[in-house]
Motif scaffolding. Sequence first.
Motif, PDB file in Angstrom:
ATOM      1  N   ARG A  50       0.995  -1.046  -0.032  1.00 56.78           N
ATOM      2  CA  ARG A  50      -0.083  -0.189   0.170  1.00 56.78           C
ATOM      3  C   ARG A  50       0.920   1.300   0.055  1.00 56.78           C
ATOM      4  O   ARG A  50       0.394   2.252  -0.421  1.00 56.78           O
ATOM      5  CB  ARG A  50      -0.932   0.168   1.320  1.00 56.78           C
ATOM      6  CG  ARG A  50      -1.904   1.061   1.305  1.00 56.78           C
ATOM      7  CD  ARG A  50      -2.861   0.701   2.703  1.00 56.78           C
ATOM      8  NE  ARG A  50      -2.096   0.807   3.658  1.00 56.78           N
ATOM      9  CZ  ARG A  50      -2.653   0.105   4.769  1.00 56.78           C
ATOM     10  NH1 ARG A  50      -3.947  -0.244   4.849  1.00 56.78           N
ATOM     11  NH2 ARG A  50      -1.936   0.050   6.216  1.00 56.78           N
ATOM     12  N   TRP A  51       1.986   1.229   0.965  1.00 57.34           N
ATOM     13  CA  TRP A  51       2.837   2.402   0.993  1.00 57.34           C
ATOM     14  C   TRP A  51       3.787   2.360  -0.435  1.00 57.34           C
ATOM     15  O   TRP A  51       3.676   3.784  -0.965  1.00 57.34           O
ATOM     16  CB  TRP A  51       3.774   2.231   1.958  1.00 57.34           C
ATOM     17  CG  TRP A  51       4.831   3.038   2.471  1.00 57.34           C
ATOM     18  CD1 TRP A  51       4.606   4.345   3.045  1.00 57.34           C
ATOM     19  CD2 TRP A  51       6.301   3.164   1.787  1.00 57.34           C
ATOM     20  NE1 TRP A  51       5.651   4.972   3.199  1.00 57.34           N
ATOM     21  CE2 TRP A  51       6.766   4.577   2.228  1.00 57.34           C
ATOM     22  CE3 TRP A  51       6.866   2.631   0.928  1.00 57.34           C
ATOM     23  CZ2 TRP A  51       8.150   5.118   2.137  1.00 57.34           C
ATOM     24  CZ3 TRP A  51       8.117   2.902   0.519  1.00 57.34           C
ATOM     25  CH2 TRP A  51       8.745   4.139   1.067  1.00 57.34           C
TER      26      TRP A  51
ATOM     27  N   HIS B  90       5.329   5.413  -4.601  1.00 56.13           N
ATOM     28  CA  HIS B  90       6.153   5.303  -5.625  1.00 56.13           C
ATOM     29  C   HIS B  90       5.118   5.324  -7.283  1.00 56.13           C
ATOM     30  O   HIS B  90       5.853   4.885  -8.069  1.00 56.13           O
ATOM     31  CB  HIS B  90       7.140   4.227  -5.552  1.00 56.13           C
ATOM     32  CG  HIS B  90       8.142   4.570  -4.381  1.00 56.13           C
ATOM     33  ND1 HIS B  90       9.084   5.713  -4.516  1.00 56.13           N
ATOM     34  CD2 HIS B  90       8.246   3.865  -3.493  1.00 56.13           C
ATOM     35  CE1 HIS B  90       9.817   5.533  -3.609  1.00 56.13           C
ATOM     36  NE2 HIS B  90       9.427   4.683  -2.743  1.00 56.13           N
ATOM     37  N   GLY B  91       4.088   5.236  -6.899  1.00 57.47           N
ATOM     38  CA  GLY B  91       2.978   5.184  -8.060  1.00 57.47           C
ATOM     39  C   GLY B  91       3.314   5.884  -9.139  1.00 57.47           C
ATOM     40  O   GLY B  91       3.462   5.646 -10.333  1.00 57.47           O
ATOM     41  N   ARG B  92       3.833   7.186  -8.742  1.00 56.91           N
ATOM     42  CA  ARG B  92       4.354   8.287  -9.934  1.00 56.91           C
ATOM     43  C   ARG B  92       5.443   7.781 -10.613  1.00 56.91           C
ATOM     44  O   ARG B  92       5.505   7.949 -11.899  1.00 56.91           O
ATOM     45  CB  ARG B  92       4.218   9.488  -9.164  1.00 56.91           C
ATOM     46  CG  ARG B  92       4.720  10.616 -10.152  1.00 56.91           C
ATOM     47  CD  ARG B  92       4.676  11.945  -9.745  1.00 56.91           C
ATOM     48  NE  ARG B  92       3.584  12.411  -8.959  1.00 56.91           N
ATOM     49  CZ  ARG B  92       3.267  13.479  -8.375  1.00 56.91           C
ATOM     50  NH1 ARG B  92       4.215  14.546  -8.385  1.00 56.91           N
ATOM     51  NH2 ARG B  92       2.045  13.970  -7.945  1.00 56.91           N
TER      52      ARG B  92
ATOM     53  N   LEU C 223      -0.168  -3.087  -7.711  1.00 57.71           N
ATOM     54  CA  LEU C 223       0.729  -2.338  -8.668  1.00 57.71           C
ATOM     55  C   LEU C 223       0.179  -1.998  -9.997  1.00 57.71           C
ATOM     56  O   LEU C 223       0.354  -0.912 -10.532  1.00 57.71           O
ATOM     57  CB  LEU C 223       2.280  -2.644  -8.699  1.00 57.71           C
ATOM     58  CG  LEU C 223       2.922  -2.473  -7.442  1.00 57.71           C
ATOM     59  CD1 LEU C 223       4.545  -3.012  -7.867  1.00 57.71           C
ATOM     60  CD2 LEU C 223       2.911  -1.304  -6.721  1.00 57.71           C
ATOM     61  N   ARG C 224      -0.490  -3.202 -10.486  1.00 58.62           N
ATOM     62  CA  ARG C 224      -1.353  -2.820 -11.773  1.00 58.62           C
ATOM     63  C   ARG C 224      -2.417  -1.754 -11.683  1.00 58.62           C
ATOM     64  O   ARG C 224      -2.852  -1.413 -12.715  1.00 58.62           O
ATOM     65  CB  ARG C 224      -1.760  -4.258 -12.243  1.00 58.62           C
ATOM     66  CG  ARG C 224      -0.598  -5.059 -13.005  1.00 58.62           C
ATOM     67  CD  ARG C 224      -0.721  -4.912 -14.426  1.00 58.62           C
ATOM     68  NE  ARG C 224       0.522  -5.226 -15.179  1.00 58.62           N
ATOM     69  CZ  ARG C 224       0.417  -5.999 -16.318  1.00 58.62           C
ATOM     70  NH1 ARG C 224      -0.685  -6.328 -16.829  1.00 58.62           N
ATOM     71  NH2 ARG C 224       1.597  -6.370 -16.951  1.00 58.62           N
TER      72      ARG C 224
ATOM     73  N   ASP D  77       0.881  -1.131 -16.733  1.00 51.18           N
ATOM     74  CA  ASP D  77       1.745  -1.749 -17.632  1.00 51.18           C
ATOM     75  C   ASP D  77       3.241  -2.534 -16.739  1.00 51.18           C
ATOM     76  O   ASP D  77       4.134  -2.701 -17.605  1.00 51.18           O
ATOM     77  CB  ASP D  77       2.297  -0.815 -18.764  1.00 51.18           C
ATOM     78  CG  ASP D  77       3.084   0.349 -18.533  1.00 51.18           C
ATOM     79  OD1 ASP D  77       2.825   0.606 -17.261  1.00 51.18           O
ATOM     80  OD2 ASP D  77       3.856   0.919 -19.081  1.00 51.18           O
ATOM     81  N   VAL D  78       3.152  -2.376 -15.365  1.00 50.05           N
ATOM     82  CA  VAL D  78       4.203  -2.909 -14.467  1.00 50.05           C
ATOM     83  C   VAL D  78       4.509  -4.131 -14.934  1.00 50.05           C
ATOM     84  O   VAL D  78       3.464  -4.863 -15.089  1.00 50.05           O
ATOM     85  CB  VAL D  78       3.723  -2.552 -13.116  1.00 50.05           C
ATOM     86  CG1 VAL D  78       2.801  -3.320 -12.549  1.00 50.05           C
ATOM     87  CG2 VAL D  78       5.306  -2.458 -12.260  1.00 50.05           C
TER      88      VAL D  78
END
Length: 267
Positions: free
Chosen positions: A23-24, A29-31, A60-61, A66-67
């Motif tokens: 979650r963190w 780091h999603g950006r 993360l998807r 596209d990860v």
Amino acid sequence: MARPVGSITRGTTGHNRLRRADRWIAAVHGRLLRATARPLVVDLGYGASHVTTLELFTRLRRVAPDVEVVGIEIDPARVAAAKPYEREGLSFALGGFELPVARPPVLVRAFNVLRQYGEAEAWRYWRALLERLAPGGVLVEGTCSEVGHRAVWVGLDASGPRTLTFSARFDAFERPSDLADRLPKTLIHRNVPGERIHAFLRDWDHAWAVSAPYSSHGARQRWIAAARTLAATWPIPCHPPLGGRARWRLGELTVPWPAVAPDVRDA
């Protein structure tokens, strides 16, 4: 193929054990993942089951469609057991700290991997992993309890450790310093008088104690109040993505690494 670098871990794992860290990662780091073309993420030392790697991939998807995620394990039997669960964007490979992947990863998650090593070895493996990251990449290295109700992790980039994050269920501790048993290998033996991490945990316990009246509104409100009190004397981030009410209400608290770091001459 060269022998993988590292030693086999106990392999303990389970559903949602690393949910707090995932979650963190997604929030902080999603950006970074969205800004990277074909972002590669490595889950190093996923253990006896593929499940936490699959959960990381799924989470993360949602923030970076596209990860690609590669789970790496040093035990061939664990890799063989995980292979049937591969799918587009998710794979498993034999390896260790050398990270045998096709291109440098933008993010590496390594949980419950360095507990079995000494402090000097932990520093050395941090540096080895950072050298293998893509430019601008990050390493998230930490430890959690058997069911994931207590967790502590370090966020690192090419310059070294940057942040230390604590996360816990509100019914999983009596006072914040109970989380000390999950400190990273580079800090866990430093929790003694005279060290910064010891002073931080001492002051956090005090902030928790003076925030006791907020317990009438629930442990979450007490955690938030304690974080605000602690932020008056420690450089606690008070705004997203690392801090503020949105993070604190989840049972998280992040502190900049320099505030709690051991003396570099001893590291």
